[in-house]
Design an enzyme around this catalytic site. Structure first.
Site, PDB file in Angstrom:
ATOM      1  N   LYS A  32      16.539  26.612  62.372  1.00 50.99           N
ATOM      2  CA  LYS A  32      17.127  26.762  63.707  1.00 50.99           C
ATOM      3  C   LYS A  32      18.651  26.545  63.647  1.00 50.99           C
ATOM      4  O   LYS A  32      19.168  26.049  62.628  1.00 50.99           O
ATOM      5  CB  LYS A  32      16.448  25.769  64.653  1.00 50.99           C
ATOM      6  CG  LYS A  32      14.939  26.056  64.856  1.00 50.99           C
ATOM      7  CD  LYS A  32      14.270  25.011  65.746  1.00 50.99           C
ATOM      8  CE  LYS A  32      12.811  25.352  66.028  1.00 50.99           C
ATOM      9  NZ  LYS A  32      12.127  24.312  66.849  1.00 50.99           N
ATOM     10  N   THR A  79       6.512  17.474  65.578  1.00 49.41           N
ATOM     11  CA  THR A  79       7.496  18.181  66.411  1.00 49.41           C
ATOM     12  C   THR A  79       8.665  17.307  66.868  1.00 49.41           C
ATOM     13  O   THR A  79       9.807  17.757  66.896  1.00 49.41           O
ATOM     14  CB  THR A  79       6.777  18.760  67.654  1.00 49.41           C
ATOM     15  OG1 THR A  79       5.612  19.460  67.227  1.00 49.41           O
ATOM     16  CG2 THR A  79       7.674  19.699  68.423  1.00 49.41           C
ATOM     17  N   HIS A  99      11.437  25.738  62.626  1.00 49.23           N
ATOM     18  CA  HIS A  99      10.127  26.140  63.143  1.00 49.23           C
ATOM     19  C   HIS A  99       9.231  26.420  61.947  1.00 49.23           C
ATOM     20  O   HIS A  99       9.691  26.947  60.935  1.00 49.23           O
ATOM     21  CB  HIS A  99      10.247  27.426  63.980  1.00 49.23           C
ATOM     22  CG  HIS A  99       8.909  28.068  64.223  1.00 49.23           C
ATOM     23  ND1 HIS A  99       8.057  27.639  65.214  1.00 49.23           N
ATOM     24  CD2 HIS A  99       8.251  29.051  63.553  1.00 49.23           C
ATOM     25  CE1 HIS A  99       6.935  28.353  65.160  1.00 49.23           C
ATOM     26  NE2 HIS A  99       7.036  29.209  64.160  1.00 49.23           N
TER      27      HIS A  99
HETATM   28  P1  GDP Z   1       6.003  22.884  66.649  1.00 48.42           P
HETATM   29  O1  GDP Z   1       4.954  23.882  66.229  1.00 48.42           O
HETATM   30  O2  GDP Z   1       5.931  21.596  65.888  1.00 48.42           O
HETATM   31  O3  GDP Z   1       7.408  23.430  66.691  1.00 48.42           O
HETATM   32  O4  GDP Z   1       5.661  22.486  68.147  1.00 48.42           O
HETATM   33  P2  GDP Z   1       4.982  23.335  69.343  1.00 48.42           P
HETATM   34  O5  GDP Z   1       4.660  24.725  68.899  1.00 48.42           O
HETATM   35  O6  GDP Z   1       3.890  22.482  69.895  1.00 48.42           O
HETATM   36  O7  GDP Z   1       6.141  23.341  70.410  1.00 48.42           O
HETATM   37  C1  GDP Z   1       7.175  24.282  70.389  1.00 48.42           C
HETATM   38  C2  GDP Z   1       8.381  23.663  71.062  1.00 48.42           C
HETATM   39  O8  GDP Z   1       8.040  23.256  72.397  1.00 48.42           O
HETATM   40  C3  GDP Z   1       8.928  22.403  70.400  1.00 48.42           C
HETATM   41  O9  GDP Z   1       9.825  22.701  69.339  1.00 48.42           O
HETATM   42  C4  GDP Z   1       9.596  21.698  71.555  1.00 48.42           C
HETATM   43  O10 GDP Z   1      10.886  22.218  71.777  1.00 48.42           O
HETATM   44  C5  GDP Z   1       8.712  22.053  72.739  1.00 48.42           C
HETATM   45  N1  GDP Z   1       7.731  20.998  73.003  1.00 48.42           N
HETATM   46  C6  GDP Z   1       6.490  20.885  72.469  1.00 48.42           C
HETATM   47  N2  GDP Z   1       5.868  19.799  72.923  1.00 48.42           N
HETATM   48  C7  GDP Z   1       6.721  19.195  73.787  1.00 48.42           C
HETATM   49  C8  GDP Z   1       6.648  18.007  74.595  1.00 48.42           C
HETATM   50  O11 GDP Z   1       5.647  17.281  74.617  1.00 48.42           O
HETATM   51  N3  GDP Z   1       7.746  17.722  75.374  1.00 48.42           N
HETATM   52  C9  GDP Z   1       8.860  18.502  75.370  1.00 48.42           C
HETATM   53  N4  GDP Z   1       9.899  18.139  76.125  1.00 48.42           N
HETATM   54  N5  GDP Z   1       8.974  19.632  74.628  1.00 48.42           N
HETATM   55  C10 GDP Z   1       7.913  19.973  73.844  1.00 48.42           C
HETATM   56 MG    MG Z   2       4.305  25.686  67.141  1.00 48.68          MG
END
Ligand code: GDP
Ligand code: MG
Length: 200
Positions: free
Chosen positions: A13, A124, A158
């Site tokens: 990113k 995350t 990501h």
């Molecule tokens: P990743 O696969 O680990 O990148 O996570 P996800 O696919 O679950 O989420 C994608 C994006 O959504 C993350 O990079 C965060 O920016 C956002 N996000 C996910 N879960 C949360 C949360 O519980 N709170 C907030 N504020 N943002 C979230």
């Molecule tokens: Mg994801």
């Protein structure tokens, strides 16, 4: 059964690039034995980013529910009780974050590539990502802070969450001509049944 040709998508990113962590991130996947089969630099459009996150039609619902639960678990009032509205807000923040500069999409290939990359990437939210992972070692953001600042959490990269997600994301970011089939000499040590040909 997992194949040695399993592929996963990683995107460094904009903050990963600004923090001069390209080499460090690549090194971690490379030294695990994974093979880089595609890489490029792009400044993604808002449309490209929205499509990336919504390739899975259930993402809006699941992401919204996860974020709302995150607020509730901390005893905080979520900005909305509607998961779709919640993920809509997250999506706007993600679009702003990922379009703020160049990013580096890459495809890494190898046995259990998706799960191995997720393990090396870490959870995350950097505040709770395990020590030893990319997000745990190189960045310090939290949902608490990013929510107050009304921005996406800065977590450097990501990584695809499942084999199915990886297939869709790879097709979204790369054309077939940009993905390379080639042999790495070290693959025989990683995957051959017998380690023949070492002793002379
Ligand atoms: P990743 O696969 O680990 O990148 O996570 P996800 O696919 O679950 O989420 C994608 C994006 O959504 C993350 O990079 C965060 O920016 C956002 N996000 C996910 N879960 C949360 C949360 O519980 N709170 C907030 N504020 N943002 C979230
Ligand atoms: Mg994801």
């Amino acid at each position: 059964m997992a194949q040695i040709t399993e592929k996963t998508l990683v995107i460094i990113k904009p903050d990963g690039i600004q923090r001069s962590l390209i080499g460090e991130i690549v090194k971690r996947f490379e030294r695990a034995g994974l093979k880089l089969v595609a890489v490029k630099m792009v400044v993604p459009t808002m449309e490209q980013i929205e499509k990336h996150y919504t390739l899975d039609p259930s993402w809006r619902q699941k992401n919204g529910e996860k974020s709302i639960k995150g607020y509730q678990d901390k005893g905080l009032e979520p900005p909305t009780d509607d998961p779709l509205e919640m993920s809509g807000m997250t999506l706007e923040k993600l679009k702003k974050y990922l379009s703020s500069g160049p990013v580096i999409p890459m495809i890494w290939q190898g046995l259990h590539a998706v799960a191995i990359v997720r393990k090396l990437t870490g959870g995350t939210e950097p505040l709770t990502s395990d020590v030893g992972t990319i997000r745990g070692d190189f960045v310090l953001d939290s949902y608490e802070r990013s929510d107050v600042d009304k921005r996406a959490v800065r977590n450097l990269i990501h990584a695809s969450g499942s084999v199915g997600e990886a297939e869709q994301e790879i097709e979204h970011w790369f054309s077939n001509g940009e993905i390379f089939n080639y042999r790495l000499v070290q693959e025989s040590v990683l995957y051959d049944v017998n380690l023949d040909g070492i002793l002379e």
